[in-house]
Design a protein around this motif. Structure first.
Motif, PDB file in Angstrom:
ATOM      1  N   LYS A   9       1.412  -4.901  -1.779  1.00 36.66           N
ATOM      2  CA  LYS A   9       1.018  -3.355  -2.014  1.00 36.66           C
ATOM      3  C   LYS A   9       1.397  -3.170  -0.396  1.00 36.66           C
ATOM      4  CE  LYS A   9      -2.562  -2.601  -5.342  1.00 36.66           C
ATOM      5  NZ  LYS A   9      -3.080  -2.747  -6.138  1.00 36.66           N
ATOM      6  N   GLU A  10       0.783  -4.169   0.354  1.00 37.49           N
ATOM      7  CA  GLU A  10       1.400  -4.525   1.699  1.00 37.49           C
ATOM      8  C   GLU A  10       2.623  -4.208   2.505  1.00 37.49           C
ATOM      9  OE1 GLU A  10      -1.788  -7.121   3.256  1.00 37.49           O
ATOM     10  OE2 GLU A  10      -3.209  -5.852   2.685  1.00 37.49           O
ATOM     11  N   PHE A  13       4.124  -0.364  -0.472  1.00 36.61           N
ATOM     12  CA  PHE A  13       3.778   0.508  -0.685  1.00 36.61           C
ATOM     13  C   PHE A  13       2.984   0.967   1.318  1.00 36.61           C
ATOM     14  CE2 PHE A  13       2.349   0.112  -4.381  1.00 36.61           C
ATOM     15  CZ  PHE A  13       3.473   1.015  -5.716  1.00 36.61           C
ATOM     16  N   THR A  14       4.032  -0.226   1.572  1.00 31.77           N
ATOM     17  CA  THR A  14       3.772   0.221   3.155  1.00 31.77           C
ATOM     18  C   THR A  14       4.152   1.395   4.365  1.00 31.77           C
ATOM     19  OG1 THR A  14       4.096  -1.074   5.067  1.00 31.77           O
ATOM     20  CG2 THR A  14       5.667  -0.727   4.506  1.00 31.77           C
ATOM     21  N   THR A  15       3.022   2.127   4.845  1.00 38.19           N
ATOM     22  CA  THR A  15       3.296   3.280   6.187  1.00 38.19           C
ATOM     23  C   THR A  15       3.099   2.461   7.001  1.00 38.19           C
ATOM     24  OG1 THR A  15       0.261   2.789   5.482  1.00 38.19           O
ATOM     25  CG2 THR A  15       1.507   4.273   4.377  1.00 38.19           C
ATOM     26  N   ASP A  16       3.601   0.969   7.668  1.00 35.70           N
ATOM     27  CA  ASP A  16       3.900   0.569   8.432  1.00 35.70           C
ATOM     28  C   ASP A  16       5.177   0.926   8.737  1.00 35.70           C
ATOM     29  OD1 ASP A  16       2.767  -1.410  10.868  1.00 35.70           O
ATOM     30  OD2 ASP A  16       4.367  -1.445  10.233  1.00 35.70           O
ATOM     31  N   LYS A  18       7.408  -0.854  11.013  1.00 38.02           N
ATOM     32  CA  LYS A  18       7.961  -1.725  10.996  1.00 38.02           C
ATOM     33  C   LYS A  18       8.633  -3.420   9.529  1.00 38.02           C
ATOM     34  CE  LYS A  18       4.627  -4.296  12.930  1.00 38.02           C
ATOM     35  NZ  LYS A  18       3.490  -3.001  13.480  1.00 38.02           N
ATOM     36  N   ARG A  19       7.065  -2.227   8.660  1.00 46.51           N
ATOM     37  CA  ARG A  19       7.390  -2.763   6.788  1.00 46.51           C
ATOM     38  C   ARG A  19       8.713  -1.986   6.477  1.00 46.51           C
ATOM     39  NH1 ARG A  19       2.917  -6.189   5.191  1.00 46.51           N
ATOM     40  NH2 ARG A  19       2.990  -8.573   6.530  1.00 46.51           N
ATOM     41  N   ARG A 106       2.815   7.786   6.456  1.00 42.51           N
ATOM     42  CA  ARG A 106       3.292   8.166   5.418  1.00 42.51           C
ATOM     43  C   ARG A 106       4.788   9.111   4.778  1.00 42.51           C
ATOM     44  NH1 ARG A 106      -1.647   9.309   5.495  1.00 42.51           N
ATOM     45  NH2 ARG A 106      -3.687   7.446   5.562  1.00 42.51           N
ATOM     46  N   ILE A 107       4.996  10.031   5.632  1.00 41.08           N
ATOM     47  CA  ILE A 107       6.047  10.517   5.403  1.00 41.08           C
ATOM     48  C   ILE A 107       7.292   9.462   6.359  1.00 41.08           C
ATOM     49  CG2 ILE A 107       7.584  12.334   6.207  1.00 41.08           C
ATOM     50  CD1 ILE A 107       5.019  14.299   7.051  1.00 41.08           C
ATOM     51  N   PHE A 110       7.571   7.733   2.781  1.00 39.38           N
ATOM     52  CA  PHE A 110       7.898   9.199   2.043  1.00 39.38           C
ATOM     53  C   PHE A 110       9.761   9.025   2.504  1.00 39.38           C
ATOM     54  CE2 PHE A 110       9.079  13.095   0.747  1.00 39.38           C
ATOM     55  CZ  PHE A 110       8.802  13.159  -0.240  1.00 39.38           C
ATOM     56  N   TRP A 113      11.877   5.639   0.965  1.00 40.82           N
ATOM     57  CA  TRP A 113      11.637   5.791  -1.221  1.00 40.82           C
ATOM     58  C   TRP A 113      12.949   6.055  -1.586  1.00 40.82           C
ATOM     59  CZ3 TRP A 113      10.615   2.302  -4.371  1.00 40.82           C
ATOM     60  CH2 TRP A 113       9.193   1.351  -3.815  1.00 40.82           C
ATOM     61  N   LEU A 114      12.682   7.981  -0.287  1.00 44.74           N
ATOM     62  CA  LEU A 114      13.661   8.363  -0.822  1.00 44.74           C
ATOM     63  C   LEU A 114      15.269   7.626  -0.331  1.00 44.74           C
ATOM     64  CD1 LEU A 114      13.110  11.662   0.912  1.00 44.74           C
ATOM     65  CD2 LEU A 114      13.039  11.677  -1.493  1.00 44.74           C
TER      66      LEU A 114
ATOM     67  N   GLU C  12      -1.453  -1.158   6.515  1.00 47.73           N
ATOM     68  CA  GLU C  12      -2.044   0.317   5.756  1.00 47.73           C
ATOM     69  C   GLU C  12      -1.288   0.134   4.916  1.00 47.73           C
ATOM     70  OE1 GLU C  12      -4.331   2.735   7.540  1.00 47.73           O
ATOM     71  OE2 GLU C  12      -4.603   1.522   9.365  1.00 47.73           O
ATOM     72  N   TRP C  13      -1.420   0.774   3.879  1.00 48.67           N
ATOM     73  CA  TRP C  13      -0.633   1.193   2.495  1.00 48.67           C
ATOM     74  C   TRP C  13      -0.701   2.839   2.019  1.00 48.67           C
ATOM     75  CZ3 TRP C  13      -2.041   0.359  -2.355  1.00 48.67           C
ATOM     76  CH2 TRP C  13      -3.221  -0.168  -2.927  1.00 48.67           C
ATOM     77  N   SER C  14       0.698   3.238   1.072  1.00 53.98           N
ATOM     78  CA  SER C  14      -0.468   4.010   0.389  1.00 53.98           C
ATOM     79  C   SER C  14       0.635   4.174  -0.648  1.00 53.98           C
ATOM     80  CB  SER C  14      -0.928   5.494   1.386  1.00 53.98           C
ATOM     81  OG  SER C  14      -0.400   6.424   0.166  1.00 53.98           O
ATOM     82  N   PRO C  17       2.857   8.051  -0.913  1.00 55.81           N
ATOM     83  CA  PRO C  17       5.024   8.720  -0.800  1.00 55.81           C
ATOM     84  C   PRO C  17       5.310   7.779  -2.004  1.00 55.81           C
ATOM     85  CG  PRO C  17       3.556   7.765   1.011  1.00 55.81           C
ATOM     86  CD  PRO C  17       2.554   8.039  -0.260  1.00 55.81           C
ATOM     87  N   VAL C  21       7.551  10.797  -4.403  1.00 52.87           N
ATOM     88  CA  VAL C  21       9.692  10.212  -4.286  1.00 52.87           C
ATOM     89  C   VAL C  21       9.568   9.629  -6.099  1.00 52.87           C
ATOM     90  CG1 VAL C  21      11.096   8.579  -3.954  1.00 52.87           C
ATOM     91  CG2 VAL C  21       9.324   9.702  -2.442  1.00 52.87           C
TER      92      VAL C  21
END
Ligand code: HEA
Ligand code: HEA
Ligand code: CUA
Ligand SMILES: [Cu+2]
Lengths: 533, 240, 252
Positions: A9-10, A13-16, A18-19, A106-107, A110, A113-114, C12-14, C17, C21
């Motif tokens: 998940k990290e 679904f990462t929000t970092d 670098k990833r 988070r954006i 987003f 993923w788009l 961090e993860w969520s 988003p 999408v």
């Protein structure tokens, strides 16, 4: 939550940043591989007169057209732009400005993923019965009249466009508000400047493309009449709106590509940037300023009023002034440097010549009267493959090699790297030089068969061999990255002894939050102050 | 083809020496002018490319690091030097741009100014076919599969202006031999003109993507001696 | 530039988003293609039926996280939104350019044949409601700043109602025009009319959705000034664009 439990998940679904950057890299390289395979099919088809792969002369064109559509659209929209403004910007801008992440993580997730679903949609085009065949330019009325599915093209553009706009907002805010304390505007890496400019272009011009393709969608599926002259619409409206974005888009590619090269060259020559301010304020922003006033050079033969053609000829030619300033700075950065050659530097060095060939061949295209002959011929192909398929792509490769130890913690295999470079460099030149020659002699674009010009067959054959060579080089390169990332030699913290923040202040690869200690800079710090260390 | 290209250029340069670029009838010939300008532009670009290319080559060799911890010693510029290094190259580049713009513009005027004695032919593009309608009502076409029909037939020595329109999607009328092309669109009429100075058979190809048979949307363009042209017209009239 | 997050030792993860999408992807491109391109009702129901809950779950999660977690740098969203709006301005400009091109190329022949007389009272009333809602939202924002949750909710609800009436009037007008046979495909004017007013209406819809995203947490006593302010900026923008839509489409 234990580390092992949540590890996938990290990533997914990462929000970092670098990833997310790495996800962009993987996605864009995947797009490159598929679109490159299409290019090979194209080259095989053209390598001899008459139907070859596509079946018969009556309907064979449709198959070829779907390849060419995907090749053009994916290479530009899913490989170059996300590679440069997705991967490089995401991974390195926060590191270069000393920030822990981007302003809106988070954006950012987003956006990536788009990008992914856009690729899925584009690839889905091949499994539906009515694969899009409208070329990456999608001109109506053909794109409205065709029985193929135009909507997948439109939505792919929407998804990628929205992704880029949000990326633009994110990074503009990040660079303006999240620089490390003490970092002034003249202390930014050139790459940061070029990317900021690219994002400004994206922010302003993408919406116009989005509007244009939306009208296309409505014309085709809701029966509106934007582009239908019989009902009061305008056939050329789409082309104007399309190029109003798509010309500036070439600078969305060109600018960050130059930015990457500046980093590599300054880093490997251990030298300051020559005339930094002229490069940034004259070159980068000059290009950005002019980018929006030259789109008609794609419509020189489209029946535009003469005064527009002439005016935009002048502004197009003038682009060579800011580009020339960047070129001066890049050349000057070599002057009295201390160049170490590794694979990254080989790619970067070759780009110095590629930008000349690609850029200078844009000049005759920019002259209305010259284009009357050259437009829509293989000459245009040769021009833009030199700038995009070779110059910009090599800049990406150069950057991938340069920052390879940073993102993977391992050294790339230099032997394989150099071998791949050599094969690639030979291959692309063998592929695209013949196109200049037959272009001048009138070989039309988007022709899978060329019955009327049998004399071009030999050139097409040479180009085919070139493409095969490129494919070998590319396979070596990509495999080298895979193997080196898994089993390469462990990299030291700062293998090239670079002075830039992403190398000096954080481990390779950086962990969550990037910097072990807060970054603070003095007034005389620059990312290129080699002789002061 | 390549030989012919340089031969054309040679002819054009010879004509330039006599003071005017003109064909027998004293009329401009855009195709020849194109070749002349192309040569100039090519030289211009080769010179620029050579200067920068050789400079890069020299520096890439000369400034290799001799020891691993050597650093670059590029001089820092004073404010005046920085300004000079920006303004002087910018001025030179701009001057070259304006030179090319002026040359390009002049030729452009030739391309857009139709001679008064030009013969007019109406061109209609459709998926995937060219149709030529002459002033006297003759309609000529060409079938790519059976190779039947004569395409565009014009008499040598008379400039020809094409008034073009499409009945479906956008096509483009491109004649590489005459160095000219322009899009053919539904709902508006565009034009090009050319000057067939010698008897020659060449092709018009459709150069705007128009679907399945885009590659097969071509037709012959035959420049023939006036007498032969008259004969052809007679024949077409009697067939009609 | 250090914040608490800077030195944390986890990634961090969520999933929010990703859900937004994927929901959007099912709903818009796939839903549209299933309905308009392939005219397949089952597929349309499948895509929209799957997409809507995923999208809503994603939005709910995202808003929740936005209200509970500290951003790296507080307050940046209120700066980012105006930048995003630059983009929005250009998309409207693109559409208006199309409208102007079509209109000006027709000379005096405008509106083209077959265009019914539009009832100009409707846009006037609509303007009234929209401007009103901008004002009431501003009041709500002030209540939020003053910490008056009850007042915040009340004014938010009033704003929501005004916005809904605006949208209702659009629907009413569309229904009337469609009824007399003036659909998007009728002529060049209808093309521009439906596209531009429809595009504006879609912005109103997004605005109403973001009101809900602010209102629902507000019932639990939660609010976030940056979020409230951002929604406000967006709504005022939608309001300002309406003046251009009304003046260009209805009154020119
Ligand atoms: C990264 C991509 C990229 C870049 C950077 C460029 C850069 C340029 N391009 Fe290119 N172009 C494309 C990608 C790109 N292009 C693509 C994809 C198409 C085809 C699209 C399609 O139809 O599908 C295209 C097509 C295209 C056309 C339309 C052709 C036609 O269809 O008829 C034209 C015409 O003006 C043009 C011109 C130029 C010019 C003048 C530049 C300039 O920016 C170049 C400037 C650089 C230099 C000039 C060299 C360095 C400068 C110096 C050494 C200083 C001194 C120089 C002088 C004084 C001249 N390009
Ligand atoms: C970034 C942009 C880009 C890139 C990189 C390329 C790369 C290539 N292009 Fe592309 N091309 C375009 C952009 C690009 N092109 C555009 C915009 C058009 C116009 C479309 C239009 O007209 O609408 C076009 C059109 C175009 C044509 C014109 C066809 C026609 O008009 O009829 C041709 C023909 O030769 C061609 C050839 C090639 C070739 C041989 C490559 C080669 O360099 C490709 C090399 C890559 C590979 C061979 C893939 C390698 C990968 C692997 C082998 C994978 C291995 C994988 C693993 C190990 C995981 N291209
Ligand atoms: Cu007609 Cu291409
Ligand atoms: Cu361009």
């Amino acid at each position: 939550m234990s580390a092992a439990q949540s590890s996938w998940k990290e990533w997914v679904f990462t929000t970092d940043h670098k990833r997310i950057g790495v996800m962009y890299l993987v996605g864009s390289l995947a797009a490159f591989a598929v679109a490159g395979t299409m290019a090979l099919l194209i080259r095989i088809e053209q390598s001899q007169l008459g139907p070859n792969l596509v079946g018969d002369a009556f309907t064979g064109g449709d198959t070829y057209n779907t390849w060419l559509y995907f090749h053009g659209a994916a290479m530009i929209l899913a490989f170059l732009i996300p590679g440069l403004t997705g991967y490089f910007a995401n991974y390195f801008i926060p590191l270069m400005i000393g920030a822990n992440d981007v302003a809106f993580p988070r954006i950012n997730a987003f956006s990536v993923w788009l990008f992914f679903v856009a690729i899925v949609l584009a690839l889905a085009g091949f499994v539906i019965p009515d694969t899009p065949d409208i070329m990456w330019t999608g001109y109506p009325p053909y794109s409205v009249m065709t029985s193929a599915n135009t909507s997948f093209y439109v939505f792919t553009v929407h998804l990628l466009g929205f992704s880029s706009i949000l990326g633009a907002v994110n990074f503009l805010v990040t660079v303006v508000y999240m620089r490390a304390p003490g970092m002034g505007w003249n202390q930014l890496n050139v790459f940061v400047w070029t990317t900021v400019a690219a994002f400004v272009i994206q922010l302003i011009f993408i919406p116009v493309l989005a509007a244009a393709v939306t009208m296309l969608l409505f014309d085709k599926y809701l029966g509106t009449h934007f582009f239908d002259p019989a009902a009061g619409g305008d056939v050329l409206l789409y082309q104007n709106l399309f190029w109003f974005y798509s010309h500036p888009a070439v600078y969305v590619i060109f600018l960050p590509a130059m930015g990457v090269l500046f980093e590599v060259i300054a880093g490997m020559a251990k030298n300051r940037i020559f005339n930094y301010k002229a490069c940034v304020y004259g070159g980068v922003w000059g290009i950005t300023l002019l980018a929006g006033e030259v789109w008609v050079h794609h419509l020189y033969v489209a029946g535009m009023p003469d005064w527009i053609r002439v005016g935009q000829m002048v502004s197009t030619l003038l682009i060579s002034v800011p580009v020339g300033l960047m070129v001066m700075s890049m050349w000057g950065t070599l002057y009295r440097g201390a160049i170490t050659y590794n694979t990254a530097m080989l790619y970067a060095g070759s780009c110095l010549f590629l930008v000349l060939i690609g850029g200078l061949t844009g000049i005759p295209l920019a002259m209305t009267s010259m284009t009357v002959h050259l437009s829509e011929t293989a000459f245009v192909h040769a021009h833009f493959h030199y700038v995009m398929a070779i110059f910009a792509t090599f800049a990406i490769f150069s950057g991938v090699y340069y920052w390879f130890p940073k993102i993977s913690g391992r050294m790339p295999n230099e032997k394989m790297g150099k071998l791949g470079f050599l094969i690639n460099f030979v291959g692309v030149n063998v592929t695209f030089w013949p196109l200049f020659i037959i272009g001048i002699q009138g070989m039309p674009r988007r022709y899978w068969d060329y019955q009327m010009f049998p004399q071009f067959e030999g050139y097409h054959q040479i180009a085919f061999y070139g493409a095969v060579i490129v494919a070998v080089g590319m396979a070596i390169t990509i495999l080298n990255w895979l193997f080196s990332a898994i089993g390469g030699e462990k990299a030291p913290e700062n293998p090239w002894n670079s002075a830039s923040l992403e190398w000096t202040h954080c481990p390779s690869p950086p962990g969550p939050g990037n910097f072990p200690k807060d970054v603070e800079l003095t007034a005389d710090w620059t990312p290129y102050n080699y002789d002061k260390r | 083809m390549k030989g012919r290209l340089s031969a054309l250029t040679g002819i054009a340069i010879a004509l330039m020496a006599t003071g005017a670029v003109a064909s027998e009838g004293g009329l401009p010939n855009p195709a020849a002018d194109w070749d002349v300008l192309w040569n100039k532009v090519l030289w211009d670009l080769v010179v620029i490319g050579a200067i920068f290319g050789i400079a890069a080559l020299i520096m890439l060799f000369k400034y290799r690091a001799t020891s691993p911890d050597q650093v670059g010693r590029g001089p820092k510029l004073s404010r005046a030097q920085a300004l000079a290094w920006a303004l002087i190259p910018a001025t030179i580049f701009m001057a070259d741009d304006f030179f090319m713009a002026a040359k390009g513009w002049t030729l452009w005027n030739t391309y857009r100014t139709v001679p008064e004695n030009a013969m007019e032919v109406k061109v209609t593009g459709s998926m995937w076919n060219w149709e030529f309608e002459y002033e006297n009502g003759i309609i000529s076409t060409y079938d790519v599969d059976s190779k039947e029909g004569s395409g565009l037939v014009v008499p040598v020595g008379t400039p020809v202006v094409l008034r073009m329109e499409s009945i479906d999607v956008i096509h483009s009328f491109g004649m590489a031999t005459y160095r000219v092309k322009e899009d053919v669109m539904p709902g508006r009429i565009t034009y090009i003109w050319f000057n067939p100075v010698e008897a020659k058979e060449s092709w018009v190809t459709c150069v705007e993507f128009c679907g399945t048979r885009h590659s097969y949307m071509y037709a012959p363009v035959k420049a023939v001696p006036p007498a032969q042209y008259e004969a052809w017209v007679k024949k077409m009239e009697s067939e009609a | 530039m250090s914040t608490a997050a800077g030195h944390e030792h986890h990634w961090e993860w969520s999933w929010a988003p990703t859900a937004v999408v994927i929901g959007t992807f099912l709903l818009v491109p796939l839903g549209f293609s299933a309905y308009f391109v392939y005219e397949d009702t089952m597929l349309t129901i499948l895509f929209t039926g799957l997409g809507t809950p995923i999208l809503l779950a994603g939005i709910a999660r995202w808003v929740h996280e936005g209200l509970t977690q500290k951003p790296l740098v507080a307050g940046l969203a209120a700066t980012a939104l105006p930048i995003f709006i630059v983009s929005e301005i250009f998309i409207f400009l693109g559409l208006f350019t199309a409208y102007w091109t079509m209109r000006l190329s027709q000379g005096g022949n405008w509106p083209p044949e077959g265009t019914p007389e539009l009832n100009l009272l409707i846009p006037v009333i609509m303007t009234f409601f929209l401007v009103g809602s901008s004002i009431t939202y501003h009041v709500a924002e002030m209540k939020d700043e003053a910490g008056d949750m009850a007042g915040f909710r009340k004014w938010l609800i009033i704003t929501l109602i005004l916005g809904t009436i605006f949208l209702g009037l659009t629907v009413y007008e569309y229904q009337h025009l469609l009824h007399i046979g003036f659909g998007p495909s009728a002529n060049a004017f209808s093309t521009a009319f439906y596209t531009i007013t429809g595009f504006h209406a879609s912005h109103v819809l997004v605005g109403l959705g973001s009101f809900l995203a602010v209102l629902i947490p507000a019932f639990k006593g939660r609010s976030n000034h940056t979020l409230t302010a951002s929604v406000g900026v967006y709504w005022h923008f939608v309001d300002v664009v309406w003046f251009f839509v009304a003046s260009q489409i209805y009154f020119w």
